[in-house]
Design a protein around this motif. Sequence first.
Motif, mmCIF file in Angstrom:
data_model
loop_
_atom_site.group_PDB
_atom_site.id
_atom_site.type_symbol
_atom_site.label_atom_id
_atom_site.label_comp_id
_atom_site.label_asym_id
_atom_site.label_seq_id
_atom_site.Cartn_x
_atom_site.Cartn_y
_atom_site.Cartn_z
ATOM 1 N N CYS A 45 0.851 -1.192 0.000
ATOM 2 C CA CYS A 45 0.000 0.000 0.000
ATOM 3 C C CYS A 45 0.893 1.251 0.000
ATOM 4 O O CYS A 45 1.800 1.355 0.821
ATOM 5 N N ALA A 47 0.282 3.965 1.168
ATOM 6 C CA ALA A 47 0.126 4.693 2.429
ATOM 7 C C ALA A 47 0.680 3.921 3.615
ATOM 8 O O ALA A 47 1.324 4.487 4.485
ATOM 9 N N CYS A 48 0.430 2.597 3.670
ATOM 10 C CA CYS A 48 0.776 1.881 4.899
ATOM 11 C C CYS A 48 1.700 0.681 4.687
ATOM 12 O O CYS A 48 2.008 -0.044 5.620
ATOM 13 N N ARG A 53 -1.271 -6.008 0.371
ATOM 14 C CA ARG A 53 -2.555 -5.608 0.953
ATOM 15 C C ARG A 53 -3.317 -4.611 0.085
ATOM 16 O O ARG A 53 -4.499 -4.389 0.292
ATOM 17 N N CYS A 65 -7.319 -0.885 0.184
ATOM 18 C CA CYS A 65 -6.276 -1.407 1.060
ATOM 19 C C CYS A 65 -6.966 -2.146 2.187
ATOM 20 O O CYS A 65 -7.812 -1.575 2.871
ATOM 21 N N CYS A 68 -5.302 -0.239 5.885
ATOM 22 C CA CYS A 68 -5.593 1.115 6.373
ATOM 23 C C CYS A 68 -6.942 1.621 5.882
ATOM 24 O O CYS A 68 -7.374 2.702 6.266
#
Length: 398
Positions: A45, A47-48, A53, A65, A68
């Motif tokens: 991801c 972002a995370c 994921r 995702c 998150c």
Amino acid sequence: MRGDDPEFDAWVDRARAGSFELAAQICGFKPAKGQEQRNDRAGPCPACGGTDRFAVRVDKRVFNCRHCGARGRDALSLALVGEAVSFVDACEQLTGEPRPSRTHDETPEAREARLERRRKAEAEALAAAEKQARQIEDARRRREESADYVWGDGADFLSTPVVGYFAHRGIRPLPHGVCNLRFAPDLAYWHDGRVLHRGLAMLGRIQGPDNRTIGVHRTWFDEIFSANRPKGRPDIVDPASGELLPTKKVLGSKHGGAIRLVRGLDWRGDAPTGFPGDMIPPVRLFLAEGIETLLSVYLALWCDRSPLLDRAAFWCGIDLGNLRNIKAPRPIGEVILLGDGDSDPDDTAAALDRAEESFIAQGCRVARLMADPGKDFNDMLRGEMAMPAAIRSEETYP
Ligand SMILES: [Zn+2]
């Protein structure tokens, strides 16, 4: 962001309807290898983090995702996952048009806040990755400890049913010097969290290049041998699939490791003398995939009183693919790779090629001996000791 500027709003709408493909690039999404061209892609991801994921369906224009909760159905939302770029930059890239007015420029404060959020997300992703690496390392150590425990609990295999198992496999008499094997009288066979079988098992200690025990190889065998089960091993059935499960399994690790069945013989004159072991560093290494294969060749050479046994070691590499990972200790300068003929010939040849390259790179001379097509050396030993002539000819060896 919607307000009193219709021109700006229309520009944002065009960004939302922009290319999903491009949006995935803008946010920095890296799909797993081989999925780059697919309609459904998964990867870390933006972002995370993580490994798989984050999922993007390019054809359906959705992304998600599962960690998150980042999700959406438009290109602009996708481009902004992880906040690698500002809102305005994302719109510019997706539309290919400069912003229509300066009223919605990112203010210095907004920019600082966005970068701060991104720094925080990156730090969290890094911490999560470190935690995951620690968990993997812990799990590996636990498996090694279990292997150590199972091995430590075993009894020396001489005078146990292991000798009977070898006899059933035609390996009789057992030549001396065989070590690193033990016997477990009641070893549980775990599969999918439950015990499917308990019984007699042979344990083989797997040592890494630094001599440490990294795993234990387990072979479950029959309590009562019968002629219609020539391999002498139980049928263990997977209740879910109804398929037969392997009766040999490794606990712990096998990578680069080997079961050092014979560590080096002192064979001066016409019979081995002294005790095998570390006092006589071997110069020649016989390497095979399986314990039975290796001991069959050892026995054939033994019966021949072959001079090749002088300062020879016999190691079992557990599986073909692992042979290339093994390091031959000094002063071993000759490696004889033993190939079974009962697996796919191309796979076997390819694995032996890679092992050969590896040992040549280690400065060893390498020879290769193949069992007859469709057979392994144990089959050949049991077929009236008809080992290939090659195994008896010194010219075969380096
Ligand atoms: Zn995420």
